[in-house]
Design an enzyme around this catalytic site. Structure first.
Site, PDB file in Angstrom:
ATOM      1  N   LEU A 451      45.667  34.934  35.762  1.00 53.19           N
ATOM      2  CA  LEU A 451      46.443  34.295  34.684  1.00 53.19           C
ATOM      3  C   LEU A 451      44.946  33.355  33.973  1.00 53.19           C
ATOM      4  O   LEU A 451      44.504  33.062  33.201  1.00 53.19           O
ATOM      5  CB  LEU A 451      46.771  33.344  35.773  1.00 53.19           C
ATOM      6  N   HIS A 452      43.832  33.170  35.376  1.00 55.58           N
ATOM      7  CA  HIS A 452      42.393  32.658  34.234  1.00 55.58           C
ATOM      8  C   HIS A 452      41.532  33.090  32.954  1.00 55.58           C
ATOM      9  O   HIS A 452      42.003  33.094  32.214  1.00 55.58           O
ATOM     10  CB  HIS A 452      41.401  32.095  35.096  1.00 55.58           C
ATOM     11  N   GLU A 453      42.353  34.523  33.057  1.00 52.99           N
ATOM     12  CA  GLU A 453      42.229  35.918  32.607  1.00 52.99           C
ATOM     13  C   GLU A 453      42.489  35.517  30.466  1.00 52.99           C
ATOM     14  O   GLU A 453      42.324  36.134  29.837  1.00 52.99           O
ATOM     15  CB  GLU A 453      41.087  37.004  32.745  1.00 52.99           C
TER      16      GLU A 453
END
Length: 526
Positions: A451-453
């Site tokens: 999700l961060h990526e």
């Protein structure tokens, strides 16, 4: 005759007793026990104890004799009153108190009374206050940051402009705005699926398959819009951030309702009895509960939430004003301090090592300030504003993550909505399916890293996996800080490692890497 008898019966009164100093032993005396006994008795009197306490305070000896006990005070106020009075008068030859008060200040009085550690030794450093050193740190921070502010203004001037938030180029991001406005269609589709599943019109397997398709489409849709439009990085990041929130809410909505159906329809046995609150939450979803959940400051769905009785309008207005102020402070830090450093820097993996370290350290200070402002602005102000408007009762959006002694403790405290979602929908399901605790932690961090990526790589239009690696590298740091905590108890080494790798080194390095990769991509396409 009567007078003579009365004279014999009533002798004349005796003269008042005079307290004299005991005679000093003469040379040649073999047994001076009388003098030593008198000396010990008078040294234990109230006046002598008070004198020694005063001597200890003047000499800086905090371990000196304490205040005279009640027995000493009673003795001093009774039979030894004359001695105390003589000591108070300061006469040198008329009272014992004066003599032994003077003795407390002589070279014969002991100075070293017990074994003590130095204040900064490892055994005593955590047993006392360090308020003075804290004040020194505040003064140094004010002085250093004041110099940096003056130096920045002298070198660059005032960089922030009126068009920072909105200008003519902002109109090119209208497809992203339209995409954001159409995202509520996916929760409505999920609601329709759940209504069919609760009426047994479709099976659980079909409902799960449709939910997977809806959640995947909800993520792919904004990704395609961002990649096809020439939008700003900030606008793309906001859209992906909102899309990820909707995705997590959809997962929680589908997973929770699936579990409710298993408990209420299929007569599944449970380990413990339901409470009244649990029974209230074992209900089919309604459109009102879905709308409230999508707006509420939480990622975990349940049919009902604890609510407050009313809205505090004055408090809400103050929070909104603070939110606007800190939002402006974030923009000022970005434009005035972070952008000049990043623009004038080199790629940290291509330049010299010392140059990269110097750039990261220069960027670390404004980055820490920006990150702290972001945390306060979003997790405290914005989420509390939403909670107050919606009368949402559970407002534990964060805990004291700044005192975390391990990286694992930090991740469990700093973002409570995400932590509760991960524990509820990833960690516990993995544990119930027979997966080990270590693998469950790995899966949890893997989902968070993906999700961060997505939130960073898609708006930047590059796939370098810097954000993904930054999250996955937290696992060895968790092992390291947990080892330090178990080996060295009551230590803040883990807290220092967290601050260094997360705020001083990690975030500035990611900012530099992504900035130069984006600039290289723009240079190649231009």
């Amino acid at each position: 005759m009567e007078d003579s008898n009365s004279a014999e019966i009533d002798p004349p009164p005796a003269p008042p007793a005079v307290h004299r100093r005991p005679p000093r032993p003469r040379r040649g005396d073999v047994t001076p026990e009388g003098f030593v006994a008198a000396l010990r008795r008078r040294l234990s009197s109230g006046a002598a104890v008070a004198a020694r306490a005063s001597f200890a305070a003047d000499s800086g000896d905090e371990s000196g004799p304490a205040e005279p006990s009640s027995s000493h005070r009673r003795a001093g106020s009774g039979g030894d009153a004359s001695s105390a009075g003589a000591g108070g008068g300061g006469g040198s030859g008329s009272g014992s108190g004066a003599d032994f008060t003077a003795f407390s200040f002589r070279a014969a009085s002991p100075v070293h009374r017990k074994a003590k550690e130095s204040p900064l030794s490892s055994d005593a450093i955590f047993k006392q206050s360090h308020a003075g050193l804290f004040n020194l740190c505040i003064v140094v921070l004010v002085a250093v940051n004041g110099r940096l502010i003056i130096e920045n203004l002298m070198k660059y001037g005032l960089l922030i402009r009126t068009g920072f938030w909105f200008n003519s180029k902002s109109f090119r991001d209208w497809p992203l705005l339209m995409c954001c406005l159409t995202l509520p269609a996916f929760p409505l589709g999920a609601f329709a699926v759940e209504k069919l599943a609760f009426r047994n019109d479709i099976t659980d397997a079909v409902a799960t398959l449709v939910h997977v398709i809806l959640i995947t489409a909800e993520i792919v849709y904004p990704v395609l819009v961002i990649l096809m439009c020439d939008s700003a990085v900030v606008s793309g990041f906001l859209l992906m951030f909102i899309a990820c929130i909707v995705c997590l809410k959809l997962v929680s909505f589908a997973h929770t309702n699936h579990d409710i159906r298993r408990l209420t329809i299929s007569d599944k046995k449970v380990d413990n009895a339901f409470s009244t609150a649990d029974m209230d939450n074992l209900q089919a979803p309604t459109l009102g509960s879905l709308i409230y959940f999508m707006m509420a400051p939480t990622l975990c769905y349940q049919p009902s939430y604890p609510r407050t009785s009313y809205i505090r309008k004055g408090w809400l207005i103050r929070q909104i004003i603070l939110y606007l102020i800190f939002t402006g402070v974030q923009g000022f830090i970005i434009e005035q301090y972070i952008n000049p450093i990043v623009v004038n820097s080199q790629h940290p993996l291509k330049g010299g090592l010392l140059n990269a370290i110097e750039t990261v350290l220069r960027l670390s200070l404004p980055n820490v300030y920006l990150w702290l402002c972001m945390f306060y602005c979003f997790f405290h102000l914005w989420l509390n504003i939403l909670a107050e408007i919606l009368r949402f009762g559970d407002r534990e959006f964060y805990k004291d993550w700044w005192n975390a002694k391990t990286i694992d403790e930090y991740w469990r405290k700093w973002n409570m909505p995400v932590h509760k979602w991960v524990v509820r929908h990833i960690y516990f399901p993995c544990m119930r399916s027979g997966i080990s605790k270590e693998v469950a932690v790995f899966v949890s961090f893997f989902v968070s890293a993906v999700l961060h990526e997505l939130c960073v790589a898609v708006p930047c239009r590059i796939v370098k996996f810097w954000a993904f690696l930054g999250i996955m590298l937290q696992i060895p740091l968790i092992i390291l800080t947990s080892y330090l905590k178990s080996k060295f108890r009551d230590t803040m080494a883990g807290n220092m490692i967290f601050w260094f790798f997360f705020c001083i080194y990690g975030q500035p390095m990611c900012v530099l890497l992504y900035y130069h990769d984006v600039m290289n991509r723009i240079g190649k396409t231009g």
